[in-house]
Design a protein around this motif. Sequence first.
Motif, mmCIF file in Angstrom:
data_model
loop_
_atom_site.group_PDB
_atom_site.id
_atom_site.type_symbol
_atom_site.label_atom_id
_atom_site.label_comp_id
_atom_site.label_asym_id
_atom_site.label_seq_id
_atom_site.Cartn_x
_atom_site.Cartn_y
_atom_site.Cartn_z
ATOM 1 N N VAL A 140 -39.897 -54.054 4.761
ATOM 2 C CA VAL A 140 -39.414 -52.819 4.153
ATOM 3 C C VAL A 140 -38.071 -53.052 3.469
ATOM 4 C CG1 VAL A 140 -38.515 -50.518 4.677
ATOM 5 C CG2 VAL A 140 -40.680 -51.260 5.661
ATOM 6 N N ALA A 141 -37.240 -53.857 4.103
ATOM 7 C CA ALA A 141 -35.900 -54.089 3.563
ATOM 8 C C ALA A 141 -35.866 -55.160 2.485
ATOM 9 C CB ALA A 141 -34.949 -54.470 4.704
ATOM 10 N N ALA A 142 -36.681 -56.210 2.627
ATOM 11 C CA ALA A 142 -36.522 -57.358 1.728
ATOM 12 C C ALA A 142 -37.824 -57.853 1.122
ATOM 13 C CB ALA A 142 -35.857 -58.506 2.487
ATOM 14 N N GLY A 143 -38.978 -57.309 1.505
ATOM 15 C CA GLY A 143 -40.245 -57.765 0.961
ATOM 16 C C GLY A 143 -41.054 -58.530 2.004
ATOM 17 N N LEU A 144 -42.371 -58.553 1.798
ATOM 18 C CA LEU A 144 -43.267 -59.168 2.772
ATOM 19 C C LEU A 144 -43.017 -60.664 2.978
ATOM 20 C CD1 LEU A 144 -45.562 -58.825 4.747
ATOM 21 C CD2 LEU A 144 -47.185 -58.981 2.845
ATOM 22 N N PRO A 145 -42.733 -61.461 1.928
ATOM 23 C CA PRO A 145 -42.458 -62.879 2.186
ATOM 24 C C PRO A 145 -41.301 -63.098 3.159
ATOM 25 C CG PRO A 145 -42.884 -62.551 -0.143
ATOM 26 C CD PRO A 145 -42.801 -61.189 0.472
ATOM 27 N N TRP A 146 -40.262 -62.283 3.056
ATOM 28 C CA TRP A 146 -39.149 -62.406 3.992
ATOM 29 C C TRP A 146 -39.561 -61.985 5.394
ATOM 30 C CZ3 TRP A 146 -34.757 -64.930 3.254
ATOM 31 C CH2 TRP A 146 -34.350 -65.192 1.944
ATOM 32 N N GLY A 147 -40.434 -60.972 5.493
ATOM 33 C CA GLY A 147 -40.918 -60.560 6.799
ATOM 34 C C GLY A 147 -41.707 -61.657 7.484
ATOM 35 N N LEU A 148 -42.595 -62.301 6.727
ATOM 36 C CA LEU A 148 -43.353 -63.408 7.294
ATOM 37 C C LEU A 148 -42.448 -64.593 7.601
ATOM 38 C CD1 LEU A 148 -46.516 -63.188 5.012
ATOM 39 C CD2 LEU A 148 -46.362 -62.594 7.431
ATOM 40 N N GLY A 149 -41.426 -64.804 6.767
ATOM 41 C CA GLY A 149 -40.471 -65.878 7.052
ATOM 42 C C GLY A 149 -39.711 -65.635 8.347
ATOM 43 N N ALA A 150 -39.352 -64.364 8.603
ATOM 44 C CA ALA A 150 -38.658 -64.044 9.852
ATOM 45 C C ALA A 150 -39.556 -64.311 11.052
ATOM 46 C CB ALA A 150 -38.220 -62.577 9.829
ATOM 47 N N LEU A 151 -40.835 -63.980 10.928
ATOM 48 C CA LEU A 151 -41.769 -64.248 12.020
ATOM 49 C C LEU A 151 -41.910 -65.752 12.250
ATOM 50 C CD1 LEU A 151 -43.904 -63.276 14.073
ATOM 51 C CD2 LEU A 151 -45.585 -63.386 12.223
ATOM 52 N N ALA A 152 -42.012 -66.520 11.168
ATOM 53 C CA ALA A 152 -42.124 -67.971 11.296
ATOM 54 C C ALA A 152 -40.905 -68.550 11.997
ATOM 55 C CB ALA A 152 -42.289 -68.607 9.917
ATOM 56 N N LEU A 153 -39.720 -68.006 11.712
ATOM 57 C CA LEU A 153 -38.492 -68.475 12.351
ATOM 58 C C LEU A 153 -38.503 -68.176 13.844
ATOM 59 C CD1 LEU A 153 -35.655 -69.710 11.977
ATOM 60 C CD2 LEU A 153 -34.812 -67.376 11.561
ATOM 61 N N VAL A 154 -38.940 -66.985 14.224
ATOM 62 C CA VAL A 154 -38.973 -66.608 15.637
ATOM 63 C C VAL A 154 -39.992 -67.463 16.392
ATOM 64 C CG1 VAL A 154 -39.582 -64.758 17.238
ATOM 65 C CG2 VAL A 154 -38.153 -64.269 15.257
ATOM 66 N N VAL A 155 -41.159 -67.675 15.806
ATOM 67 C CA VAL A 155 -42.183 -68.494 16.460
ATOM 68 C C VAL A 155 -41.685 -69.932 16.600
ATOM 69 C CG1 VAL A 155 -44.507 -69.446 16.247
ATOM 70 C CG2 VAL A 155 -44.094 -67.045 15.705
ATOM 71 N N GLY A 156 -41.040 -70.449 15.561
ATOM 72 C CA GLY A 156 -40.483 -71.791 15.648
ATOM 73 C C GLY A 156 -39.425 -71.905 16.726
ATOM 74 N N ALA A 157 -38.601 -70.857 16.864
ATOM 75 C CA ALA A 157 -37.547 -70.880 17.886
ATOM 76 C C ALA A 157 -38.130 -70.891 19.289
ATOM 77 C CB ALA A 157 -36.633 -69.673 17.708
ATOM 78 N N ALA A 158 -39.327 -70.347 19.452
ATOM 79 C CA ALA A 158 -39.961 -70.327 20.778
ATOM 80 C C ALA A 158 -40.284 -71.727 21.281
ATOM 81 C CB ALA A 158 -41.226 -69.476 20.747
ATOM 82 N N THR A 159 -40.300 -72.726 20.401
ATOM 83 C CA THR A 159 -40.571 -74.097 20.856
ATOM 84 C C THR A 159 -39.500 -74.590 21.825
ATOM 85 O OG1 THR A 159 -39.404 -75.037 18.928
ATOM 86 C CG2 THR A 159 -41.784 -74.682 18.721
ATOM 87 N N PHE A 160 -38.288 -74.048 21.719
ATOM 88 C CA PHE A 160 -37.210 -74.480 22.614
ATOM 89 C C PHE A 160 -37.406 -73.959 24.039
ATOM 90 C CE2 PHE A 160 -35.280 -74.603 18.367
ATOM 91 C CZ PHE A 160 -34.794 -75.904 18.366
ATOM 92 N N ALA A 161 -38.309 -72.979 24.213
ATOM 93 C CA ALA A 161 -38.562 -72.424 25.549
ATOM 94 C C ALA A 161 -39.695 -73.134 26.266
ATOM 95 C CB ALA A 161 -38.892 -70.934 25.439
ATOM 96 N N THR A 162 -40.413 -74.022 25.594
ATOM 97 C CA THR A 162 -41.575 -74.649 26.219
ATOM 98 C C THR A 162 -41.163 -75.465 27.436
ATOM 99 O OG1 THR A 162 -41.392 -76.489 24.670
ATOM 100 C CG2 THR A 162 -42.923 -74.729 24.100
ATOM 101 N N PRO A 163 -41.887 -75.322 28.546
ATOM 102 C CA PRO A 163 -41.531 -76.040 29.773
ATOM 103 C C PRO A 163 -42.123 -77.439 29.784
ATOM 104 C CG PRO A 163 -43.387 -74.616 30.204
ATOM 105 C CD PRO A 163 -43.022 -74.410 28.757
ATOM 106 N N ALA A 164 -41.542 -78.288 30.611
ATOM 107 C CA ALA A 164 -42.117 -79.612 30.829
ATOM 108 C C ALA A 164 -43.440 -79.474 31.568
ATOM 109 C CB ALA A 164 -41.153 -80.480 31.625
ATOM 110 N N SER A 165 -44.336 -80.435 31.367
ATOM 111 C CA SER A 165 -45.629 -80.391 32.039
ATOM 112 C C SER A 165 -45.441 -80.552 33.538
ATOM 113 C CB SER A 165 -46.529 -81.510 31.510
ATOM 114 O OG SER A 165 -46.730 -81.362 30.120
#
Length: 410
Positions: free
Chosen positions: A362-387
């Motif tokens: 709504v604020a910046a356009g759909l490509p930016w919205g999808l980019g924000a989601l991609a950033l959040v999903v990528g950041a979740a990799t730092f939370a992955t636990p060891a096996s």
Amino acid sequence: MKAPEALPFPLRASQRWPLYAAGFTTAFGAHAVAAGLGAESADIGLSLLALGILLALYDIAEVFLKPVFGALSDHIGPKPVIAGGLLAFSAASLIGLWADQPAMLAAARLGQGMAASAFSPASSASVARLAGGKTGHYFGRYGSWKGLGYAIGPLLGALAIITGGFSLLFGILASLGLAVAVWTFTSVPNLQPLPRPRYTIVDVWRQSTERSFLGPTLVLAAATGALGAAVGFLPALAAREGLGTAGSVAVVTVLAITSALIQPRVGRLRDQGRLTDRPGMVAGLLAISIGTLIAGLLPGAASIYCAAVLIGMGIGVATPLAFSHLADATPTERLGRTMGSAELGRELGDAGGPLLVGGVAVAAGLPWGLGALALVVGAATFATPASPARQAAPRGEQPAENAPLPPTTN
């Protein structure tokens, strides 16, 4: 890793199948009705606000009740919670036979969400307890059937509504819930509750913030948030490219089928020791992130379908690994509570993903919205636990029984 639970009875393949059917039921019911509400909202006099409330009722019920019913399955055993939840789902669906009235639609939708809050986490806990050390294999199959429900729910829901309106759709859901409840009651083993130590509030807080729980739960939330956003926004992007209704809906079907087909294979690789949890979850989340960026940045129908495949692959890799990690790292006597809390994380992700994309768009356009989601999903990799430390299966050991994989749809 905790030792697999010793079962006092021989286990047949057919005794696990109702659990897969329960996972299919909650996914099919959620998406079939949601798609139908969106398509028919004008014909039944729903405003956009009323439509939003009806869509949210199912998830709101699950957010509040899944941990409660998960804990209940630890206290009384999962089987009665699964069967009772499915019967309640069938009863709530019967309310939808009067679906031409918005109030009855709301009651049916809320009742279905409350019922799914019972049988969904209890089914996950049962899959874990019946896995016999092959958690990846069986969570892969469970997730595969759930993914099939997500894939064909909108398609079959639309067909039912075209043929006989909402009454036919809710009648099908009522029959499905009743059939799976009877199947569960007659086939699923009666797993007794296990002795539980008394936990203080401090104990519960510590268990909920351990990396072995919080990490995979965040992975599940990120993957499910991406799924929720993709279901809504990929068809919108496809429509902008002039693909038409069929071509736009097919994007979601491609995503869901990709995820459904890959999950059993990922589970088997994990059990064979060829894929470990942290690298697998990281790879899955990165595939989702890259697919989301492709959808937002690259024009053309081919890019949208490529994004759907990548997102589906990422979800198909990350989801069974996260659930298997939770099952292996959790004491058996509190599996229900853990799975219910993890499902809560998924529901929050399912709501948060579309909100994040829509708010930024709504604020910046759909490509930016999808980019924000991609950033959040990528950041979740730092939370992955060891096996977790795993008990290696004997070389060449194969599962004793195999449930059929979901059929491939052309």
